[in-house]
Design a protein around this motif. Structure first.
Motif, PDB file in Angstrom:
ATOM      1  N   CYS A  38       0.889  -1.367  -0.012  1.00 47.12           N
ATOM      2  CA  CYS A  38       0.130   0.014   0.207  1.00 47.12           C
ATOM      3  C   CYS A  38       0.710   1.105  -0.058  1.00 47.12           C
ATOM      4  O   CYS A  38       0.525   2.173  -0.547  1.00 47.12           O
ATOM      5  CB  CYS A  38      -0.948   0.036   1.171  1.00 47.12           C
ATOM      6  N   ASP A  39       2.133   1.318   0.635  1.00 50.06           N
ATOM      7  CA  ASP A  39       2.928   2.355   0.850  1.00 50.06           C
ATOM      8  C   ASP A  39       3.740   2.705  -0.701  1.00 50.06           C
ATOM      9  O   ASP A  39       3.768   3.741  -1.041  1.00 50.06           O
ATOM     10  CB  ASP A  39       3.963   2.314   1.696  1.00 50.06           C
ATOM     11  N   ALA A  41       2.378   1.728  -3.574  1.00 51.70           N
ATOM     12  CA  ALA A  41       1.272   2.151  -4.410  1.00 51.70           C
ATOM     13  C   ALA A  41       1.051   3.689  -4.310  1.00 51.70           C
ATOM     14  O   ALA A  41       0.868   4.431  -5.321  1.00 51.70           O
ATOM     15  CB  ALA A  41      -0.063   1.533  -4.128  1.00 51.70           C
ATOM     16  N   SER A  42       1.052   3.992  -2.918  1.00 46.34           N
ATOM     17  CA  SER A  42       0.803   5.566  -2.764  1.00 46.34           C
ATOM     18  C   SER A  42       2.298   6.148  -3.412  1.00 46.34           C
ATOM     19  O   SER A  42       1.985   7.385  -3.927  1.00 46.34           O
ATOM     20  CB  SER A  42       0.901   5.802  -1.319  1.00 46.34           C
ATOM     21  N   GLU A  43       3.440   5.872  -3.023  1.00 45.03           N
ATOM     22  CA  GLU A  43       4.566   6.338  -3.698  1.00 45.03           C
ATOM     23  C   GLU A  43       4.634   6.195  -5.365  1.00 45.03           C
ATOM     24  O   GLU A  43       4.688   7.369  -5.982  1.00 45.03           O
ATOM     25  CB  GLU A  43       5.805   5.519  -3.387  1.00 45.03           C
ATOM     26  N   GLU A  45       1.627   6.236  -7.278  1.00 44.11           N
ATOM     27  CA  GLU A  45       0.497   7.461  -7.554  1.00 44.11           C
ATOM     28  C   GLU A  45       1.223   8.813  -7.483  1.00 44.11           C
ATOM     29  O   GLU A  45       1.027   9.584  -8.433  1.00 44.11           O
ATOM     30  CB  GLU A  45      -0.548   7.266  -6.554  1.00 44.11           C
ATOM     31  N   ARG A  46       1.984   9.202  -6.297  1.00 40.36           N
ATOM     32  CA  ARG A  46       2.686  10.567  -6.385  1.00 40.36           C
ATOM     33  C   ARG A  46       3.684  10.696  -7.667  1.00 40.36           C
ATOM     34  O   ARG A  46       3.569  12.042  -8.240  1.00 40.36           O
ATOM     35  CB  ARG A  46       3.272  10.785  -5.077  1.00 40.36           C
ATOM     36  N   SER A  47       4.230   9.810  -7.698  1.00 36.50           N
ATOM     37  CA  SER A  47       5.519   9.865  -8.811  1.00 36.50           C
ATOM     38  C   SER A  47       5.021   9.849 -10.165  1.00 36.50           C
ATOM     39  O   SER A  47       5.519  10.641 -11.006  1.00 36.50           O
ATOM     40  CB  SER A  47       6.477   8.591  -8.562  1.00 36.50           C
ATOM     41  N   LYS A  51      -3.892   6.768 -10.481  1.00 34.27           N
ATOM     42  CA  LYS A  51      -4.522   6.276  -9.161  1.00 34.27           C
ATOM     43  C   LYS A  51      -4.397   4.798  -9.077  1.00 34.27           C
ATOM     44  O   LYS A  51      -4.649   4.063 -10.317  1.00 34.27           O
ATOM     45  CB  LYS A  51      -5.906   6.783  -9.551  1.00 34.27           C
ATOM     46  N   PHE A  53      -5.447   1.149  -6.805  1.00 36.12           N
ATOM     47  CA  PHE A  53      -6.467   0.666  -5.802  1.00 36.12           C
ATOM     48  C   PHE A  53      -5.845  -0.864  -5.817  1.00 36.12           C
ATOM     49  O   PHE A  53      -5.602  -1.564  -6.768  1.00 36.12           O
ATOM     50  CB  PHE A  53      -7.675   0.532  -6.351  1.00 36.12           C
TER      51      PHE A  53
END
Length: 99
Positions: A38-39, A41-43, A45-47, A51, A53
């Motif tokens: 999950c972390d 995926a968040s990184e 997404e930002r980079s 999006k 899920f």
């Protein structure tokens, strides 16, 4: 896991702590050191401005160790993570799903 872009092959091997430190110190792009998916995926997404899920609850906290030092793109990173960690990537309406 190591991907040989020229041969199109993936090899998997264990790293000693000394070799891992050597690899991660020269990291130019993405280093995921024992991070939950999950972390990661968040990184991503930002980079990459996407999006992502994670639809399988068992994958959310799965920890990953991966180094991408060659400026790999989102598709290559996800493909290699999926092969190594045994999950699937699908896309629908501009959203990336990990399942």
């Amino acid at each position: 896991a190591q991907y040989d872009i020229n041969a199109g092959e993936i090899s998997v091997a264990k790293l000693s702590p000394e070799n891992f430190q050597l690899l991660s110190s020269g990291c130019k792009s993405f280093c995921f050191i024992n991070l939950p998916l999950c972390d990661i995926a968040s990184e991503l997404e930002r980079s990459f401005g996407v999006k992502i899920f994670i639809t399988d609850p068992e994958l959310v906290s799965r920890r990953v160790l991966a180094i991408f030092p060659n400026g790999e793109g989102i598709d290559e990173i996800l493909r290699l993570l999926a092969v190594n960690d045994n999950f699937k990537i699908t896309r629908e309406n501009g959203i990336i799903y990990i399942n």
